[in-house]
Design a protein around this motif. Sequence first.
Motif, PDB file in Angstrom:
ATOM      1  N   ARG A 127      -3.385  -6.973  44.810  1.00  0.00           N
ATOM      2  CA  ARG A 127      -3.621  -6.167  45.872  1.00  0.00           C
ATOM      3  C   ARG A 127      -4.796  -5.229  46.068  1.00  0.00           C
ATOM      4  N   HIS A 128      -4.992  -4.474  44.867  1.00  0.00           N
ATOM      5  CA  HIS A 128      -6.249  -3.648  44.680  1.00  0.00           C
ATOM      6  C   HIS A 128      -7.582  -4.492  44.544  1.00  0.00           C
ATOM      7  N   ARG A 129      -7.398  -5.679  43.744  1.00  0.00           N
ATOM      8  CA  ARG A 129      -8.671  -6.746  43.646  1.00  0.00           C
ATOM      9  C   ARG A 129      -9.063  -7.131  45.200  1.00  0.00           C
ATOM     10  N   LEU A 130      -8.085  -7.539  46.158  1.00  0.00           N
ATOM     11  CA  LEU A 130      -8.164  -7.901  47.305  1.00  0.00           C
ATOM     12  C   LEU A 130      -8.958  -6.782  48.137  1.00  0.00           C
ATOM     13  N   LYS A 131      -8.445  -5.583  48.202  1.00  0.00           N
ATOM     14  CA  LYS A 131      -9.119  -4.419  48.838  1.00  0.00           C
ATOM     15  C   LYS A 131     -10.453  -4.288  48.230  1.00  0.00           C
TER      16      LYS A 131
ATOM     17  N   HIS B   9     -12.509  -6.653  47.532  1.00  0.00           N
ATOM     18  CA  HIS B   9     -13.417  -7.724  47.572  1.00  0.00           C
ATOM     19  C   HIS B   9     -13.623  -8.598  46.200  1.00  0.00           C
ATOM     20  N   ARG B  10     -12.744  -8.377  45.316  1.00  0.00           N
ATOM     21  CA  ARG B  10     -12.856  -8.935  43.776  1.00  0.00           C
ATOM     22  C   ARG B  10     -12.095 -10.161  43.849  1.00  0.00           C
ATOM     23  N   LEU B  11     -11.298 -10.451  44.845  1.00  0.00           N
ATOM     24  CA  LEU B  11     -10.664 -11.726  45.185  1.00  0.00           C
ATOM     25  C   LEU B  11     -10.602 -11.876  46.617  1.00  0.00           C
ATOM     26  N   ALA B  12     -10.513 -12.912  47.252  1.00  0.00           N
ATOM     27  CA  ALA B  12     -10.416 -13.322  48.621  1.00  0.00           C
ATOM     28  C   ALA B  12      -8.959 -13.737  49.135  1.00  0.00           C
ATOM     29  N   GLY B  13      -8.648 -13.346  50.215  1.00  0.00           N
ATOM     30  CA  GLY B  13      -7.293 -13.770  50.685  1.00  0.00           C
ATOM     31  C   GLY B  13      -7.429 -13.466  52.236  1.00  0.00           C
ATOM     32  N   TRP B  14      -6.261 -13.951  52.938  1.00  0.00           N
ATOM     33  CA  TRP B  14      -5.898 -13.639  54.100  1.00  0.00           C
ATOM     34  C   TRP B  14      -4.374 -13.227  54.396  1.00  0.00           C
ATOM     35  N   LYS B  15      -4.169 -12.269  55.384  1.00  0.00           N
ATOM     36  CA  LYS B  15      -2.761 -11.949  55.404  1.00  0.00           C
ATOM     37  C   LYS B  15      -2.283 -13.025  56.520  1.00  0.00           C
ATOM     38  N   GLY B  16      -0.985 -13.424  56.061  1.00  0.00           N
ATOM     39  CA  GLY B  16      -0.455 -14.491  57.002  1.00  0.00           C
ATOM     40  C   GLY B  16       1.120 -13.770  57.190  1.00  0.00           C
ATOM     41  N   HIS B  17       1.786 -14.684  58.003  1.00  0.00           N
ATOM     42  CA  HIS B  17       3.380 -14.076  58.164  1.00  0.00           C
ATOM     43  C   HIS B  17       4.130 -13.720  57.019  1.00  0.00           C
ATOM     44  N   GLY B  18       3.920 -14.487  55.942  1.00  0.00           N
ATOM     45  CA  GLY B  18       4.517 -13.819  54.734  1.00  0.00           C
ATOM     46  C   GLY B  18       3.932 -13.316  53.948  1.00  0.00           C
ATOM     47  N   GLY B  19       2.744 -12.674  54.129  1.00  0.00           N
ATOM     48  CA  GLY B  19       2.013 -11.626  53.463  1.00  0.00           C
ATOM     49  C   GLY B  19       0.608 -12.210  52.996  1.00  0.00           C
ATOM     50  N   TRP B  20       0.020 -11.673  51.990  1.00  0.00           N
ATOM     51  CA  TRP B  20      -1.458 -12.074  51.583  1.00  0.00           C
ATOM     52  C   TRP B  20      -1.083 -13.619  50.849  1.00  0.00           C
ATOM     53  N   ARG B  21      -2.271 -14.412  51.257  1.00  0.00           N
ATOM     54  CA  ARG B  21      -2.384 -15.738  50.758  1.00  0.00           C
ATOM     55  C   ARG B  21      -3.819 -15.713  50.046  1.00  0.00           C
ATOM     56  N   LEU B  22      -3.895 -16.172  48.697  1.00  0.00           N
ATOM     57  CA  LEU B  22      -5.197 -15.960  47.916  1.00  0.00           C
ATOM     58  C   LEU B  22      -5.533 -17.668  47.764  1.00  0.00           C
TER      59      LEU B  22
ATOM     60  N   GLY C 155     -17.541 -14.116  37.648  1.00  0.00           N
ATOM     61  CA  GLY C 155     -18.490 -13.692  38.297  1.00  0.00           C
ATOM     62  C   GLY C 155     -18.351 -13.769  39.954  1.00  0.00           C
ATOM     63  N   LEU C 156     -16.921 -13.813  40.323  1.00  0.00           N
ATOM     64  CA  LEU C 156     -16.201 -14.016  41.609  1.00  0.00           C
ATOM     65  C   LEU C 156     -16.458 -12.699  42.247  1.00  0.00           C
ATOM     66  N   ASP C 157     -16.173 -11.678  41.518  1.00  0.00           N
ATOM     67  CA  ASP C 157     -16.513 -10.352  42.391  1.00  0.00           C
ATOM     68  C   ASP C 157     -17.959 -10.299  43.013  1.00  0.00           C
ATOM     69  N   VAL C 158     -19.060 -10.589  42.245  1.00  0.00           N
ATOM     70  CA  VAL C 158     -20.361 -10.440  42.575  1.00  0.00           C
ATOM     71  C   VAL C 158     -20.644 -11.218  43.689  1.00  0.00           C
ATOM     72  N   VAL C 159     -20.107 -12.585  43.680  1.00  0.00           N
ATOM     73  CA  VAL C 159     -20.324 -13.424  44.849  1.00  0.00           C
ATOM     74  C   VAL C 159     -19.304 -12.819  46.059  1.00  0.00           C
ATOM     75  N   LEU C 160     -18.177 -12.526  46.005  1.00  0.00           N
ATOM     76  CA  LEU C 160     -17.262 -12.215  47.112  1.00  0.00           C
ATOM     77  C   LEU C 160     -17.994 -10.868  47.748  1.00  0.00           C
ATOM     78  N   ARG C 161     -18.667  -9.943  46.997  1.00  0.00           N
ATOM     79  CA  ARG C 161     -18.985  -8.629  47.542  1.00  0.00           C
ATOM     80  C   ARG C 161     -20.417  -9.141  48.520  1.00  0.00           C
ATOM     81  N   ALA C 162     -21.010 -10.246  48.176  1.00  0.00           N
ATOM     82  CA  ALA C 162     -22.032 -10.484  49.112  1.00  0.00           C
ATOM     83  C   ALA C 162     -21.824 -11.218  50.328  1.00  0.00           C
ATOM     84  N   VAL C 163     -20.381 -11.921  50.366  1.00  0.00           N
ATOM     85  CA  VAL C 163     -20.376 -12.777  51.520  1.00  0.00           C
ATOM     86  C   VAL C 163     -20.044 -11.746  52.771  1.00  0.00           C
ATOM     87  N   PRO C 164     -20.729 -11.913  54.040  1.00  0.00           N
ATOM     88  CA  PRO C 164     -20.602 -11.295  55.090  1.00  0.00           C
ATOM     89  C   PRO C 164     -19.137 -11.146  55.632  1.00  0.00           C
TER      90      PRO C 164
END
Length: 197
Positions: free
Chosen positions: A104-108, A110-123, A136-145
Amino acid sequence: MTGTTTALETVLARTGLKVDAGEFLALVEQAARRLSPGDPDPAHFFSAEQRDVLTDVGLDLSATTSGEPDARANAVATQAVFADSALTVTEAARRLGVDDSRVRHRLKQHRLAGWKGHGGWRLPAWQFTADAAVPGLDVVLRAVPDDQPALVVAGFMTTPQSDLLIRDTPATPRDWLLAGGDPARVAELAATLGTPA
């Protein structure tokens, strides 16, 4: 219908999706309901002058016919597979060897990508290897608008890009990173998501 169900179960098994045919069809129905209905006559969105200009540059504004496939079908199927293959926070934590709070900390951050659904976070599964996050995922995700949905990011990360070559062959950003490619190159491309070409 039994033959169709058997064929669907065969495809699901062959592609490694761990869902039965009924659950998958429910995902497809859910994804289809989220889409706005298709408009068989796109011309009505434009004035006569706009229609003339668009037609002059080669756009076909004619109404769709009943025999034409619905262009939204691919988006619905992609979204259903994307949702089915996504990990829960607990599954992601187990894969990364950390506890749920770290995920959850990494999601917050932007070091992991995900979305919140009815059952909680999905990655989305594309961002993981068997026991880690893609390098290198964290570098990329920080650049995503911030306005880019998870499905757009997934499509980008899993589509070969002409700017990312591995042995003279366009590679997906995911494969580029897994091969040790510079995440800054992928981040540059990711930063342009949602901007007109």
